[in-house]
Design a protein around this motif. Structure first.
Motif, short mmCIF file in Angstrom:
data_model
loop_
_atom_site.label_atom_id
_atom_site.label_comp_id
_atom_site.label_asym_id
_atom_site.label_seq_id
_atom_site.Cartn_x
_atom_site.Cartn_y
_atom_site.Cartn_z
N UNK A 181 35.58 42.04 45.26
CA UNK A 181 36.90 41.37 45.38
C UNK A 181 36.79 40.36 44.16
N UNK A 182 35.79 39.53 44.15
CA UNK A 182 35.45 38.39 43.18
C UNK A 182 34.17 38.34 42.89
N UNK A 183 33.85 38.15 41.47
CA UNK A 183 32.40 38.01 41.15
C UNK A 183 32.36 36.64 40.51
N UNK A 184 31.70 35.59 40.85
CA UNK A 184 31.58 34.20 40.40
C UNK A 184 30.09 34.07 40.00
N UNK A 185 29.82 33.87 38.95
CA UNK A 185 28.42 33.49 38.46
C UNK A 185 28.16 32.28 37.52
N UNK A 210 55.98 40.03 34.19
CA UNK A 210 54.62 39.72 33.39
C UNK A 210 54.04 38.44 34.12
N UNK A 211 52.76 38.85 34.35
CA UNK A 211 51.75 37.64 35.04
C UNK A 211 50.92 36.96 33.91
N UNK A 212 50.77 35.81 33.91
CA UNK A 212 49.86 34.95 32.95
C UNK A 212 49.05 33.92 33.88
N UNK A 213 48.08 33.62 33.14
CA UNK A 213 47.16 32.59 33.94
C UNK A 213 46.47 31.53 33.02
N UNK A 214 46.47 30.17 33.60
CA UNK A 214 45.63 29.08 32.96
C UNK A 214 44.58 29.13 33.79
N UNK A 215 43.38 29.30 33.04
CA UNK A 215 41.95 29.22 33.77
C UNK A 215 41.55 27.91 33.51
N UNK A 216 41.17 27.02 34.52
CA UNK A 216 40.77 25.71 34.63
C UNK A 216 39.73 25.23 35.37
N UNK A 217 39.04 24.31 35.27
CA UNK A 217 38.00 23.47 36.37
C UNK A 217 38.69 22.13 36.35
N UNK A 218 39.22 21.89 37.41
CA UNK A 218 39.86 20.45 37.44
C UNK A 218 40.96 20.63 36.39
N UNK A 270 41.62 39.95 37.12
CA UNK A 270 42.12 38.74 36.30
C UNK A 270 40.63 38.18 35.80
N UNK A 271 40.53 38.12 34.62
CA UNK A 271 39.00 37.70 34.12
C UNK A 271 38.96 36.69 33.02
N UNK A 272 38.14 35.57 33.31
CA UNK A 272 38.14 34.34 32.57
C UNK A 272 37.66 34.52 31.41
N UNK A 273 37.00 35.72 30.89
CA UNK A 273 36.66 35.96 29.83
C UNK A 273 37.55 36.49 28.77
N UNK A 274 38.85 36.52 29.51
CA UNK A 274 40.22 36.95 28.51
C UNK A 274 41.26 35.98 28.93
N UNK A 296 30.49 33.83 34.66
CA UNK A 296 31.42 34.98 34.83
C UNK A 296 32.19 34.56 35.95
N UNK A 297 33.41 35.23 35.59
CA UNK A 297 34.52 34.81 36.64
C UNK A 297 35.69 35.95 36.77
N UNK A 298 35.55 36.93 37.58
CA UNK A 298 36.52 37.99 37.67
C UNK A 298 37.15 38.02 39.05
N UNK A 299 38.15 38.56 39.22
CA UNK A 299 38.84 38.75 40.61
C UNK A 299 39.90 39.77 40.53
N UNK A 300 40.16 40.24 41.76
CA UNK A 300 41.13 41.37 41.96
C UNK A 300 42.48 40.63 42.37
N UNK A 301 43.67 40.98 42.00
CA UNK A 301 45.05 40.85 42.79
C UNK A 301 45.55 42.09 42.90
N UNK A 302 45.99 42.04 44.27
CA UNK A 302 46.93 43.42 44.76
C UNK A 302 47.90 43.11 45.32
N UNK A 303 48.91 44.08 45.79
CA UNK A 303 50.13 43.99 46.34
C UNK A 303 50.88 42.66 46.22
N UNK A 304 51.30 42.38 45.10
CA UNK A 304 52.42 41.54 44.63
C UNK A 304 53.39 41.60 45.14
#
Length: 332
Positions: free
Chosen positions: A147-151, A26-34, A84-88, A57-65
């Motif tokens: 691959x990555x969408x940052x707005x 299981x993978x999880x993420x902390x979304x931070x700015x600094x 991975x989506x910073x909205x979730x 908006x901040x979304x990106x793909x992770x593959x081939x772990x």
């Protein structure tokens, strides 16, 4: 007949042992700015040149772990993709059961591999990360996926309020990046939980953030952002150890009452020789309470009267490493 029975029992024992080695990854993420939690459309943070930025908006793909094992071999988690989506921010990604007992570092890739990048996204079921999304993460069959969408917006008139819109949609096979992350995590209770920290401020390192900031493709600004994602500690892996197993340690943590109204008493006993921090976060990943300098065991009264009703996570950290984490419900 006896020989057959013995061989059969040996086979059963071997099969059971092999199965027992499987753990749910299981993978999880902390979304931070600094140092601050990233909340879309709210968090304003400084980048390398002190410009203020706000991300919408901040979304990106992770593959081939690939999970690095203690014997220096790697276990690839084949055909697994994450969006991975910073909205979730509280999302957890279950990648299935694999024959791994621990992770001594992880190899992963940002983007979608070339062999998959140009396939038809409508081929996948709607719940699959590579299926069509809204907003879209697919640019077309020839260029493939974003691959990555940052707005967001950046402050270019120096009044402290971001006002200039930017969009970086990074795509193209050449922007597929490999990351080698260090850290040690042990499996427990049938689960290997890999926890990562994202620092979105690092994506803008050495980018002036002036001129044309609407960049969809694989030109210089897109390349710069993907290079930053791969080399500037945008993504790091939290470390736990056998003595600091999160799931086991969490059995020694209890909040009562839970659900809580005005306050709750958190009792704990954890295997550490250092002082700890207690952090309480809401479903957006925002820190709502933080208590520093706690001993290895004891209790603490946590006031909840001013917290909105909802589900919270409270976690103990030692020198930035997660020791234990439990859920708290606040209901007035």
């Amino acid at each position: 007949m006896k020989r057959f029975s013995a061989l059969f029992l040996l086979f059963v024992a071997f099969t059971a042992f092999t199965f027992a080695q499987n753990n749910q990854v299981v993978l999880s993420f902390d979304h931070k700015a600094g140092a601050d939690p990233l909340v879309l459309n709210q968090t304003v943070f400084s980048i390398w040149n002190n410009k203020k930025v706000k991300i919408s908006r901040a979304e990106f793909y992770i593959s081939e772990v690939e999970i690095n094992q203690s014997d220096n071999t790697k276990t690839p988690l084949t055909n697994r993709y994450l969006l991975v989506n910073a909205n979730a921010p509280a999302a957890e990604f279950d990648l299935g059961a694999w024959a791994v007992q621990a992770a001594n570092g992880v190899t992963l890739h940002l983007g979608v591999p070339e062999a998959v990048n140009h396939l038809d996204p409508t081929f996948y079921p709607s719940s699959h990360p590579l299926a069509p999304k809204n907003p879209s993460m697919h640019w077309g069959w020839t260029p493939g996926y974003r691959f990555m969408a940052i707005e967001g917006k950046v402050d270019n008139n120096n009044d402290g309020v971001p006002e200039t819109t930017f969009e970086f949609h990074n795509l193209g096979d050449a922007l597929y990046k490999t990351l080698e992350l260090t850290g040690t995590t042990q499996a427990a209770n049938g689960e290997l939980h890999l926890h990562f920290v994202l620092d979105y401020a690092q994506l803008f390192k050495n980018m002036a953030m002036t001129g044309n900031l609407i960049q969809h493709g694989s030109v210089a600004p897109n390349i710069a952002m993907m290079n930053n994602a791969a080399s500037q500690n945008f993504l790091s892996m939290l470390t736990t150890s056998a003595s600091n197993d999160v799931l086991t340690n969490s059995l020694n943590v209890k909040a009562s009452p839970n659900p809580a109204n005005g306050e709750t008493l958190i009792q704990y006993e954890l295997p550490t020789a250092a002082w700890m921090n207690l952090t309480v976060t809401n479903t957006l990943g925002q820190t709502v309470r933080n208590v520093a300098g706690l001993p290895a065991s004891g209790s603490i009264n946590l006031e909840t009267a001013n917290l909105p009703e909802g589900v919270y996570q409270y976690a103990f950290y030692e020198n930035g490493n997660l020791l234990a984490r439990k859920q708290l419900v606040v209901k007035h």
